[in-house]
Design a protein around this motif. Structure first.
Motif, PDB file in Angstrom:
ATOM      1  N   ARG A 211       0.832  -1.198   0.000  1.00  0.00           N
ATOM      2  CA  ARG A 211       0.000   0.000   0.000  1.00  0.00           C
ATOM      3  C   ARG A 211       0.874   1.258   0.000  1.00  0.00           C
ATOM      4  O   ARG A 211       2.082   1.193   0.193  1.00  0.00           O
ATOM      5  N   CYS A 212       0.202   2.390  -0.187  1.00  0.00           N
ATOM      6  CA  CYS A 212       0.884   3.680  -0.107  1.00  0.00           C
ATOM      7  C   CYS A 212       1.543   3.823   1.260  1.00  0.00           C
ATOM      8  O   CYS A 212       0.940   3.507   2.296  1.00  0.00           O
ATOM      9  N   ASN A 213       2.795   4.276   1.250  1.00  0.00           N
ATOM     10  CA  ASN A 213       3.630   4.484   2.445  1.00  0.00           C
ATOM     11  C   ASN A 213       4.177   3.196   3.052  1.00  0.00           C
ATOM     12  O   ASN A 213       4.842   3.242   4.082  1.00  0.00           O
ATOM     13  N   ASP A 214       3.919   2.047   2.421  1.00  0.00           N
ATOM     14  CA  ASP A 214       4.570   0.814   2.852  1.00  0.00           C
ATOM     15  C   ASP A 214       6.032   0.826   2.425  1.00  0.00           C
ATOM     16  O   ASP A 214       6.387   1.438   1.401  1.00  0.00           O
ATOM     17  N   THR A 215       6.859   0.136   3.193  1.00  0.00           N
ATOM     18  CA  THR A 215       8.263  -0.032   2.824  1.00  0.00           C
ATOM     19  C   THR A 215       8.412  -1.341   2.051  1.00  0.00           C
ATOM     20  O   THR A 215       7.976  -2.397   2.518  1.00  0.00           O
ATOM     21  N   LEU A 216       8.993  -1.254   0.871  1.00  0.00           N
ATOM     22  CA  LEU A 216       9.201  -2.413   0.005  1.00  0.00           C
ATOM     23  C   LEU A 216      10.699  -2.556  -0.232  1.00  0.00           C
ATOM     24  O   LEU A 216      11.381  -1.574  -0.549  1.00  0.00           O
ATOM     25  N   ARG A 217      11.204  -3.751  -0.055  1.00  0.00           N
ATOM     26  CA  ARG A 217      12.643  -3.981  -0.196  1.00  0.00           C
ATOM     27  C   ARG A 217      12.900  -4.994  -1.298  1.00  0.00           C
ATOM     28  O   ARG A 217      12.219  -6.014  -1.389  1.00  0.00           O
ATOM     29  N   LEU A 218      13.880  -4.710  -2.135  1.00  0.00           N
ATOM     30  CA  LEU A 218      14.354  -5.671  -3.126  1.00  0.00           C
ATOM     31  C   LEU A 218      15.680  -6.231  -2.639  1.00  0.00           C
ATOM     32  O   LEU A 218      16.606  -5.489  -2.319  1.00  0.00           O
ATOM     33  N   ILE A 219      15.749  -7.543  -2.564  1.00  0.00           N
ATOM     34  CA  ILE A 219      16.980  -8.252  -2.202  1.00  0.00           C
ATOM     35  C   ILE A 219      17.505  -8.911  -3.472  1.00  0.00           C
ATOM     36  O   ILE A 219      16.736  -9.535  -4.205  1.00  0.00           O
ATOM     37  N   ALA A 220      18.789  -8.762  -3.743  1.00  0.00           N
ATOM     38  CA  ALA A 220      19.347  -9.320  -4.974  1.00  0.00           C
ATOM     39  C   ALA A 220      20.749  -9.860  -4.744  1.00  0.00           C
ATOM     40  O   ALA A 220      21.503  -9.325  -3.928  1.00  0.00           O
ATOM     41  N   ARG A 221      21.072 -10.921  -5.454  1.00  0.00           N
ATOM     42  CA  ARG A 221      22.433 -11.433  -5.445  1.00  0.00           C
ATOM     43  C   ARG A 221      22.716 -12.007  -6.821  1.00  0.00           C
ATOM     44  O   ARG A 221      21.823 -12.470  -7.520  1.00  0.00           O
ATOM     45  N   GLY A 222      23.969 -11.971  -7.210  1.00  0.00           N
ATOM     46  CA  GLY A 222      24.339 -12.483  -8.522  1.00  0.00           C
ATOM     47  C   GLY A 222      25.066 -11.447  -9.347  1.00  0.00           C
ATOM     48  O   GLY A 222      25.354 -10.327  -8.898  1.00  0.00           O
TER      49      GLY A 222
END
Length: 473
Positions: A211-222
């Motif tokens: 939702r609006c104002n939620d914190t979203l995180r992208l985790i990446a490796r490679g």
């Protein structure tokens, strides 16, 4: 050896979890540090990255430090602490998505017994199994046997953003997200409040309910992890391709509309669980139907952009991305294999279940997306069954009356003849409503039993402001 750090918004909660965990210890097999609450007597609830950093440093005389967190800013504070730490210490730290209380207790027992970091994380992530088994519920570890892989390791990098889209990450911005990340050679996960999904599935992203104002995180490796994170951050800065300003097209819809009632029923082919000739044949039929539906959606996207706007076109390009998900085909294949049924029946089962998942969400905007799934299901079943739906041609001012209506149906209506749409159910936040308003049609939904007395040919007036239908002749 593995030591633990407990990060919580509440000092009392953090100390309480620490007290419980220390009761699990026999000897000095695991050290536990607490970083909970903030030093503000009037507003003590919160997390402090400096506290987290100092807590990690206090137990860093070991091989690994596992950080257990509650929600929201606890995760952000832990990530910030990693950036502040000496790189040699930061390399020892792992962040764990397990539930704070149960996960910490399980991790403490495992670490005190001398388990390695991977086993400690796995035990923490499976900490709810015993409770679920006692209550007769499905085991989380059985549903997601690879959940431990969602825990970032030393090779993983991440970036967190705060979503500013007024309606969160619904189908259209999720479609942009899938498309943007698909080109990178990296293992990636999207995380919100400890729940992770792989960002190659539009459905899974939507069901995260960002939702609006939620914190979203992208985790990446490679190999291309850093490039993927940079692209994610840039896409977020562009609000995932959406304008934060209200769409101008929304202002064109009239508040009143009068016309002749046409009672419309959306096309929904009947399917039965008839025995299949062969699994391979049914799979080929389903692949062909999906491809034909994708072609339809390309044509609808082009039509929407030509007649209305890129925002309306994005609805159908989002449908394309949603349907072009290999997981859906694989799920239908599993049903065909298990039930020895036709492709049409299996496909109906899979998409109907997905539609119900959307209906059960508590976010009204995301909940309204169930009708998009129903639209795709209807169109693809037409290709599977050989049946077809036709939208009547209207020659006089008409009010379309129905239980629900699909987005693609609304797009293909002639706004010179259709004056308004009146629904038993539906939603103001749905894509059919958005398209109707862009077309300048009066939209009235959630009329329930009020439409029961309407007959074909009645003269109706819709009042959008009063949310009322009037028989005028």
């Amino acid at each position: 050896m593995v030591n633990l750090v407990i990060v919580s918004h509440s000092a009392q909660l953090g100390e309480g979890v620490g007290t419980l965990a220390r009761q699990m210890l026999m000897g000095d097999g695991c050290k536990i540090a607490i970083a909970a609450g903030i030093d503000d007597p009037e507003n003590p609830i919160g997390t402090d990255p400096i506290k987290v950093m100092e807590a990690i440093e206090s137990v860093a005389d070991t091989d690994h430090v596992l950080v257990m967190m509650d929600i929201g800013s606890a995760l952000l504070s832990a990530e910030t602490a990693l950036e502040l730490l000496d790189p040699n210490i930061a390399a020892k730290v792992r962040l764990c998505a397990a539930p704070l209380v149960e996960g910490t207790l399980a991790a403490t027992v495992s670490a005190a017994a001398g388990a390695d970091i991977e086993r400690v994380i796995r035990d923490a992530m499976n900490a709810l199994d015993a409770k679920c088994e006692q209550l007769g519920l499905p085991l989380p570890s059985a549903v997601k046997p690879t959940s431990a892989e969602f825990a970032p390791d030393a090779d993983a990098r991440s970036v967190a953003i705060v979503v500013k889209n007024p309606n969160g990450i619904h189908v259209r911005p999720a479609s942009r997200l899938v498309s943007t990340l698909s080109g990178f050679n990296a293992d990636m996960w999207l995380e919100k409040n400890g729940k992770c999904v792989v960002p190659d599935s539009l459905n899974q992203i939507a069901l995260l309910q960002v939702r609006c104002n939620d914190t979203l995180r992208l985790i990446a490796r490679g190999e291309q992890a850093e490039d993927a994170l940079a692209a994610f951050k840039q896409l977020a800065a562009e609000n995932f391709g959406e304008s934060l300003e209200p769409a101008q097209a929304e202002t064109k819809a009239p508040s009143l509309a009068t016309g002749t009632a046409f009672c419309y029923t959306p096309f929904s082919p009947e399917v039965s669980q008839q025995p299949a000739a062969s699994l391979q044949t049914e799979q080929q039929r389903l692949r062909a139907a999906i491809q034909s539906t994708l072609n339809d959606l390309n044509a609808l996207t082009a039509l929407a952009e030509e007649k209305y706007s890129a925002d309306i076109a994005a609805i159908f390009s989002g449908h394309h991305t949603l349907l072009d998900d290999p997981e859906l085909f694989d799920m239908a294949s599993d049903v065909m294999r298990e039930k020895q049924c036709s492709a049409a029946w299996a496909w109906h089962q899979v998409l109907s279940e997905l539609s119900q998942q959307y209906l059960q969400l508590d976010d009204p905007y995301l909940q309204a997306r169930y009708i998009d799934i129903e639209d795709i299901l209807s169109r693809s079943l037409q290709h599977l069954t050989g049946e077809s739906a036709h939208i009547p041609a209207f020659i006089r001012p008409t009010i379309l009356v129905a239980d629900v209506i699909y987005p693609s149906t609304v797009l293909q209506l002639d706004p010179k003849a259709i004056q308004g749409i009146c629904l038993r159910d539906g939603s103001e936040a749905s894509h059919p409503a958005i398209i109707a308003r862009a077309m300048g049609l009066c939209w009235l939904c959630q009329q329930g039993e009020a439409i029961d007395s309407i007959k074909m040919g009645d003269i109706l007036t819709l009042d959008r402001v009063a949310q009322r239908i009037t028989h005028t002749g």
